[in-house]
Scaffold this motif. Structure first.
Motif, PDB file in Angstrom:
ATOM      1  N   GLY A 154      44.854  39.316  39.950  1.00 12.05           N
ATOM      2  CA  GLY A 154      44.260  39.189  38.628  1.00 12.05           C
ATOM      3  C   GLY A 154      43.598  40.459  38.115  1.00 12.05           C
ATOM      4  N   LYS A 162      48.834  39.311  34.445  1.00 10.83           N
ATOM      5  CA  LYS A 162      48.260  39.199  35.786  1.00 10.83           C
ATOM      6  C   LYS A 162      47.331  37.990  35.925  1.00 10.83           C
ATOM      7  N   GLU A 163      46.573  37.666  34.855  1.00 14.40           N
ATOM      8  CA  GLU A 163      45.650  36.529  34.954  1.00 14.40           C
ATOM      9  C   GLU A 163      46.417  35.220  35.123  1.00 14.40           C
ATOM     10  N   SER A 210      47.687  35.055  38.682  1.00 15.80           N
ATOM     11  CA  SER A 210      46.647  34.807  39.683  1.00 15.80           C
ATOM     12  C   SER A 210      46.189  33.353  39.656  1.00 15.80           C
ATOM     13  N   TYR A 211      46.045  32.783  38.466  1.00 13.32           N
ATOM     14  CA  TYR A 211      45.621  31.380  38.385  1.00 13.32           C
ATOM     15  C   TYR A 211      46.725  30.436  38.853  1.00 13.32           C
TER      16      TYR A 211
END
Length: 507
Positions: free
Chosen positions: A161, A168-169, A172-173
């Motif tokens: 993230g 990327k967020e 990552s989640y």
């Protein structure tokens, strides 16, 4: 000293974390050097264990057990009842996974030299992640395994993230949600086993479930064993990942920084295979045997599904992502074959894919550093401007498609040998995936190296530099070494394979 060596190995990256933490945030070069040097102690200790093994010392002499947590006061019945000890152990399978972890971690730390910002936080999380991975493969009870397993999730979430690409967020989640679900399922299984048997020690549970051992607290019924085995398989299938639980992994491969994808594809995915072998086949062999055909079926689906989607991708990172889905399908096929050739091939495939994926994603890191893209239609003609890089890329592609003389050939040959023996129809269908693999690998590699020249690469682009040659040469050397002399892996694994085959009734 022997009994503390595994503890020292698992927590040795803490030394690197301390050195990185003491450095000012602006000291980029020193932080990167300390971050890399922090990965060397576990590598050196693992190589020492390998030397000890080949000198004839029993790996079990390095096991450690320390009293840790006790629930209730039932020691009058059994001193181990409802006690969770700090237990680390070593066998041939563990040694192979430790070697894979420490080698790829050190090379990924070198690849992390491309990280552009906030190096201090990056390397602290990187080294914490390595501690978690080392702990996962050495833990000798399920609660300790779960703790280390969770330790790998948190730093990976932030590494994706914070230092990933455009989305990327989301990546990552998605990683956290899918792996969190798998962790929740795994935790429920562990708690049920602990509540019913009073132990989470892997050896004790294996004895209770397979050899007629008696739980002093509450017996586990046959139907409950099936349920627990199925839940374990689902939890680790998410981690592997197996179709249809794969979508999170594709996004991570595309959006995480290449150095972290080296870790993720090379090691973290392999925790899923390790869990199935160690806990699914090890603790519930009878129940696993009845589910083997389903495992093979989903393995074939994963192999073909990943290969078909890799064939139509226009981004090299996505080609490699779907290739990982396809190759993990081969692992599942080997694990479901229920014979020695299939199991040995599956473990070889785990190690082989770990090395090949790390190798190719390191080349992705080099490529993105030079060009800022991984789109196939923008990277034509690389052989002219980067001939050395193109040669290594072609070698990696050949390893991925299973060229004889490389590790991929050995692993795939043994998997299909075992599967044709037990389930020839599914093996014949799965063989189509090998043809598709050759097509998508050659399409991607040849488009990038000998395709139409693009203005993006007409400018002066330098080839591989000195420090970039170390990871490429080491990884390619290991891939060829295993392909030429498979007994490098076969000898340490033989004892574990024999024990599992005895339990599941395979040959």
């Amino acid at each position: 000293m022997n009994v503390y060596l595994l503890t020292l190995l698992v927590f040795s990256p803490l030394l690197g974390m301390v050195m990185v933490a003491l450095m000012p945030r602006t000291e980029e070069r020193t932080i990167k050097q300390f971050g890399f040097f922090g990965t060397l102690p576990p590598l050196i200790l693992t190589l020492f264990l390998l030397v000890q093994y080949y000198s004839g010392i029993a790996l079990s002499s390095f096991d450690i057990k320390v009293n840790w947590i006790r629930f209730g006061n039932l020691s009058m019945y059994d001193p181990n009842l409802f006690a969770v000890n700090f237990e680390l152990g070593l066998d041939g399978l563990t040694l192979v996974f430790l070697l894979l972890t420490t080698i790829i971690s050190s090379l990924a730390a070198l690849a992390s030299f491309y990280i552009k910002r906030e190096w201090k936080g990056y390397y602290l999380l990187f080294l914490l992640l390595e501690i978690g991975m080392l702990g996962v493969f050495t833990a000798e009870n399920l609660i300790l395994f779960f703790i280390f397993f969770e330790m790998t999730l948190v730093p990976t979430f932030f590494l994706i993230g914070k230092w990933g690409y455009l989305e990327k967020e989301k990546a990552s989640y998605q990683f956290l949600i899918y792996n969190g679900i798998g962790s929740a399922i795994l935790l429920v299984v562990i708690l049920i086993l602990f509540a019913r048997t009073g132990t989470t020690n892997i050896a004790a549970l294996t004895q209770m479930m397979t050899m007629g051992g008696v739980s002093l607290f509450a017996p586990v019924s046959g139907s409950m064993k099936y349920g627990l085995c199925l839940a374990l398989l689902i939890a680790f299938a998410i981690k592997l990942p197996m179709f249809p639980f794969h979508t999170w992994m594709v996004r991570v491969h595309a959006e995480a920084p290449p150095s972290i994808v080296m870790i993720h594809a090379g090691i973290l995915l392999k925790i899923g295979a390790y869990g199935i072998i160690r806990f699914g086949m090890g603790i519930f062999p009878d129940q696993y045997q009845t589910l083997a055909s389903i495992i093979v079926l989903f393995g074939v689906i994963s192999l073909l599904y990943g290969a078909f989607l890799a064939l139509v991708q226009t981004d090299f990172k996505l080609v490699l992502a779907y290739s990982s889905v396809s190759h993990m399908g081969i692992v599942m096929m080997g694990l479901g074959a229920l014979n020695e050739a299939g199991l040995q091939g599956a473990i070889f495939q785990v190690v082989s894919h770990g090395l090949i994926a790390a190798f190719l994603f390191f080349l992705v890191a080099v490529l993105y550093e030079r060009t800022g893209t991984t789109l196939l239609n923008r990277l034509g003609g690389l052989a002219k401007s980067m001939p050395l890089f193109s040669g290594f890329l072609l070698a990696g592609g050949m390893a991925s498609l299973g060229l004889p003389g490389m590790s991929g050939f050995i692993s795939e040959f043994m998997v299909f040998l075992g599967l044709f023996k037990s389930q020839p129809v599914l093996a014949a269908i799965g063989a189509i995936g090998l043809i598709l693999t050759a097509i998508y690998v050659l399409r991607a590699v040849l488009t990038m190296t000998f395709g139409k020249d693009n203005s993006l690469i007409e400018k002066e682009i330098y080839d591989l530099k000195g420090k970039e040659m170390v990871p490429t040469a080491v990884l390619l050397g290991l891939i060829i070494a295993i392909g030429v002399y498979p007994n490098l892996l076969g000898r340490p694994l033989q004892g574990t394979i024999d024990a599992i085959m005895l339990a599941v009734g395979g040959r």
